[in-house]
Design a protein around this motif. Structure first.
Motif, PDB file in Angstrom:
ATOM      1  N   ALA A  18       0.864  -1.180   0.000  1.00 14.27           N
ATOM      2  CA  ALA A  18       0.000   0.000   0.000  1.00 14.27           C
ATOM      3  C   ALA A  18       0.902   1.232   0.000  1.00 14.27           C
ATOM      4  O   ALA A  18       1.576   1.519   0.988  1.00 14.27           O
ATOM      5  N   MET A  33      -3.699   7.233  -0.468  1.00 10.41           N
ATOM      6  CA  MET A  33      -4.896   6.421  -0.596  1.00 10.41           C
ATOM      7  C   MET A  33      -6.148   7.293  -0.615  1.00 10.41           C
ATOM      8  O   MET A  33      -7.178   6.895  -1.138  1.00 10.41           O
ATOM      9  N   LEU A  69     -10.126  -0.348   1.497  1.00 15.73           N
ATOM     10  CA  LEU A  69      -8.912  -1.123   1.766  1.00 15.73           C
ATOM     11  C   LEU A  69      -9.239  -2.388   2.553  1.00 15.73           C
ATOM     12  O   LEU A  69      -8.675  -3.455   2.277  1.00 15.73           O
ATOM     13  N   THR A  89       3.152  -1.154   4.176  1.00  8.76           N
ATOM     14  CA  THR A  89       2.555   0.146   3.901  1.00  8.76           C
ATOM     15  C   THR A  89       3.586   1.270   3.869  1.00  8.76           C
ATOM     16  O   THR A  89       4.663   1.182   4.471  1.00  8.76           O
ATOM     17  N   TYR A 127      -4.346   2.927   7.633  1.00 14.32           N
ATOM     18  CA  TYR A 127      -3.693   1.629   7.802  1.00 14.32           C
ATOM     19  C   TYR A 127      -3.952   1.077   9.203  1.00 14.32           C
ATOM     20  O   TYR A 127      -4.218  -0.128   9.364  1.00 14.32           O
TER      21      TYR A 127
END
Length: 276
Positions: A62, A66, A95, A113, A140
């Protein structure tokens, strides 16, 4: 799958979703649909690979940005469809769905991430908040907490400017891409090559390839040592007027999927997964 010979690992690079961005061809709902399409294509391509050899595990990178944010540049509040609060939880939901989908289709899923510049709570120039006060990191953490019920998922969340994904003998350096400054409206292939080659000289831990977002373009830059590459991954976003005006370019919505040979420590198959 009882086969053991030639096993590979799926590597999914998901980056620059810009959830909350509003244009003639992009919105939160369109972003959600494109990530769902991405997940379905990842599974279809994985089944093609599995017809030849085992692909039991997956590694999700990731890469940051985002969400779109609300105060990254002047006038941004007029180019979004939701507040930061709404963007955070919409992105977390998208996600989480991706993580659960991958976890249901692989024996083990690692999530590595990195955070991006659009996750900042204010512009870089203002310096009103610490670097780690970043919405990407919040997302996250939210999704990691929500998916604690999945025993086959391991999270690797970094508060540094880079993170390292380890897949057997393969090591992938994950950066967002805003580490490459002053690109002047062009994708800085030379600047990327110079900096990634410098990182590979021992500035950071050893790695084979580098994965980069930020520029919303697909590009592969070879490293000087003769093996290893820097992979730039496109964004699912479309209709970016800034890119059309300043960069004189548009990008086809997409993300990246690789398959990695963990014994030989290299990428064995590469896909740009188009989402338009």
């Amino acid at each position: 799958d009882k086969r053991t010979k030639g096993a590979e690992v799926a590597l999914v690079h998901a980056t620059d979703w810009q959830i909350g961005k509003l244009s003639e061809t992009y919105s939160t709902d369109i972003g959600r649909e494109r990530i769902e399409l991405f997940a379905s294509k990842v599974l279809r391509l994985t089944e093609i690979q599995r017809a030849d050899h085992p692909v039991k595990d997956c590694h999700l990178l990731a890469g940051g940005d985002m969400l779109e944010g609300v105060s990254i540049f002047p006038g941004q509040p007029f180019e979004i469809d939701s507040t930061l609060y709404e963007q955070v939880f919409a992105t977390a939901g998208i996600l989480e769905t991706l993580v659960r989908t991958l976890a249901a289709n692989f024996e083990h899923l690692d999530v590595t991430t990195e955070f991006g510049n659009h996750g900042r709570l204010s512009s870089r120039a203002s310096g009103d908040y610490p670097a780690h006060d970043n919405a990407d990191l919040m997302i996250y953490r939210i999704v990691a907490d929500r998916t604690r019920d999945l025993p086959n998922v391991t999270w690797h969340i970094s508060t540094n400017w880079y993170n390292l994904a380890v897949i057997g003998n393969y090591r992938a350096l994950l950066v967002h891409g805003d580490e490459f400054k002053s690109f002047g409206g062009n994708t800085p292939a030379f600047g990327i090559a110079r900096k990634v080659n410098s990182w590979a000289s021992g500035v950071v831990e050893p790695f084979e390839d580098c994965y980069i977002g930020h520029f919303h373009q697909s590009l592969v830059v070879p490293l000087a040592r003769g093996n290893g590459r820097a992979f730039l991954t496109p964004s699912p976003e479309s209709g970016n007027e800034y890119a059309r005006e300043f960069m004189a370019a548009t990008g086809t919505p997409g993300q990246r999927l690789h398959f990695v040979d963990p014994e030989r420590g290299r990428v064995s198959a590469e896909y740009l997964v188009w989402l338009d």
